[in-house]
Design an enzyme around this catalytic site. Structure first.
Site, PDB file in Angstrom:
ATOM      1  N   GLN A 171      -4.610  -1.492   9.595  1.00  0.00           N
ATOM      2  CA  GLN A 171      -4.440  -2.828   9.033  1.00  0.00           C
ATOM      3  C   GLN A 171      -4.987  -3.884  10.003  1.00  0.00           C
ATOM      4  OE1 GLN A 171      -3.193  -3.477   5.842  1.00  0.00           O
ATOM      5  NE2 GLN A 171      -3.920  -5.541   6.268  1.00  0.00           N
ATOM      6  N   ASP A 206     -11.404   2.696   3.486  1.00  0.00           N
ATOM      7  CA  ASP A 206     -11.683   1.263   3.342  1.00  0.00           C
ATOM      8  C   ASP A 206     -13.177   1.021   3.157  1.00  0.00           C
ATOM      9  OD1 ASP A 206      -9.619  -0.519   3.207  1.00  0.00           O
ATOM     10  OD2 ASP A 206      -9.289  -0.621   5.379  1.00  0.00           O
ATOM     11  N   LYS A 235       0.843  -1.199   0.000  1.00  0.00           N
ATOM     12  CA  LYS A 235       0.000   0.000   0.000  1.00  0.00           C
ATOM     13  C   LYS A 235       0.885   1.259   0.000  1.00  0.00           C
ATOM     14  CE  LYS A 235      -3.772  -2.423   2.219  1.00  0.00           C
ATOM     15  NZ  LYS A 235      -4.413  -2.885   3.441  1.00  0.00           N
TER      16      LYS A 235
END
Ligand code: NAP
Length: 302
Positions: free
Chosen positions: A98, A121, A54
């Site tokens: 995460q 997200d 990422k």
């Protein structure tokens, strides 16, 4: 018939080039770049490798990137304080925590603490609600379903009036993609059926599908005889079925298989995604797109 391959690896490159150009143009006109923070708690090897990818992609696009690595012993209250700090930081447009998080931390509480307008997200209940309402309410569709829709649209697969069958009803793939495909919108407007372990006669539903999206996590679950000739088959499954030695690096790597019997299915389908190289590469790409979108919302140019 041999299906056209839908290569996520290639479509990703096209989208990343588009995003990089847009970042440059916004920087030239407004003097700002998208800011993304990745919060990694502990050193779970899979999480480290996802976060590294990422960060690499964010750098490639010219984003401001903060990599906030925290020890596995971090308390829930310290993590909530960190999120509060980034919620208030004007240079940060996307906050990514995460998963999984260590046991002492309540994952739900942490994800719900992210400002919904920085939840790139798309997992915050506010964004789940926005997605359900559809239209201009939608801010950040979750990344894997958004990637699936992008693959379908960019491959020229007709969606309006199509029978879409989704195998799986998870909150991260099945439910959101089903919801997105039934919206009265471009790249959607389909008739959607969702299959799960309680479904009777799964084969009969799959056989009707013009677009079959499979996200069950069961290798080879979908048999070629369940596929309507010419259908578009999107295989989301990523299943580790063994290990092999990589010819490139000499290191042991996982053998990955999808939820669809690929070799047989490609003889029947009109379009199909391979595993790996299909849906997988799209998830991080859409995370970058959502982060750029967040900046555009802030600038009033989305
Ligand atoms: P999940 O949370 O385990 O959900 C699986 C869903 O499939 C459940 O709804 C389950 O039904 C259904 N299912 C399982 N076995 C079935 C069967 N035999 N018949 C009918 N339905 C069945 O999985 P997920 O997180 O959605 O992930 C699914 C797969 O996609 C996994 O292989 C995962 O690794 C992969 N994935 C890939 C990406 C990516 O490429 N970027 C991202 C996310 C996930 P019930 O609800 O009845 O249990």
């Amino acid at each position: 018939m041999t299906a056209k391959l839908i290569m996520g690896t290639e479509i990703r490159e096209t989208i990343l080039e588009e995003l990089a150009a847009e970042v440059k143009a916004i920087q030239a006109k407004h003097g700002v770049v998208p800011g993304l923070v990745t919060i990694l708690v502990g050193e779970n090897p899979a999480s480290v490798s996802y976060v590294t990818l990422k960060i690499k992609t964010a750098h490639r696009l010219g984003f401001k990137e903060i990599q906030d690595n925290q020890p596995a012993t971090l308390s829930e209250s310290d993590l909530l304080a960190l999120i509060d700090k980034y919620n208030k930081d004007d240079s940060i447009h996307g906050i990514l925590v995460q998963l999984p998080l260590p046991k002492q931390v309540n994952e739900k509480k942490v994800l719900n603490a992210i400002d919904p307008d920085k939840d790139v997200d798309g997992f915050h209940p506010v964004n789940v609600g926005r997605l359900m309402i559809g239209g201009s309410e939608v801010k950040y569709p979750p990344c894997t379903p958004a990637g699936i829709q992008e693959l379908i649209v960019r491959s020229g697969v007709p969606t309006a009036g199509a029978e879409v069958v989704v195998v799986g009803r998870s909150n991260i793939v099945g439910k959101p993609i089903a919801n997105m495909m039934l919206q009265k919108a471009k790249g959607a407007n389909a008739t959607v059926t969702v299959i799960h372990t309680g479904t009777k006669d799964m084969a009969s539903h799959c056989k009707r599908a013009d677009i079959l999206i499979v996200a069950a996590g069961v290798p080879g679950l979908v048999k070629p005889e369940w596929i309507k000739p010419g259908a578009c088959v999107i295989d989301v499954g990523v299943n580790r079925v063994g290990e092999k030695v990589s010819e490139k690096t000499g290191q042991k790597v996982a053998i990955l298989k999808g939820d669809v019997d690929f070799d047989a299915a490609k003889q029947v389908a009109g379009w199909i995604t391979p595993v790996p190289g299909g849906v997988g590469p799209m998830t991080i790409t859409m995370l970058m797109l959502n982060t750029l979108k967040s900046l555009k919302f802030k600038l009033g140019i989305a």
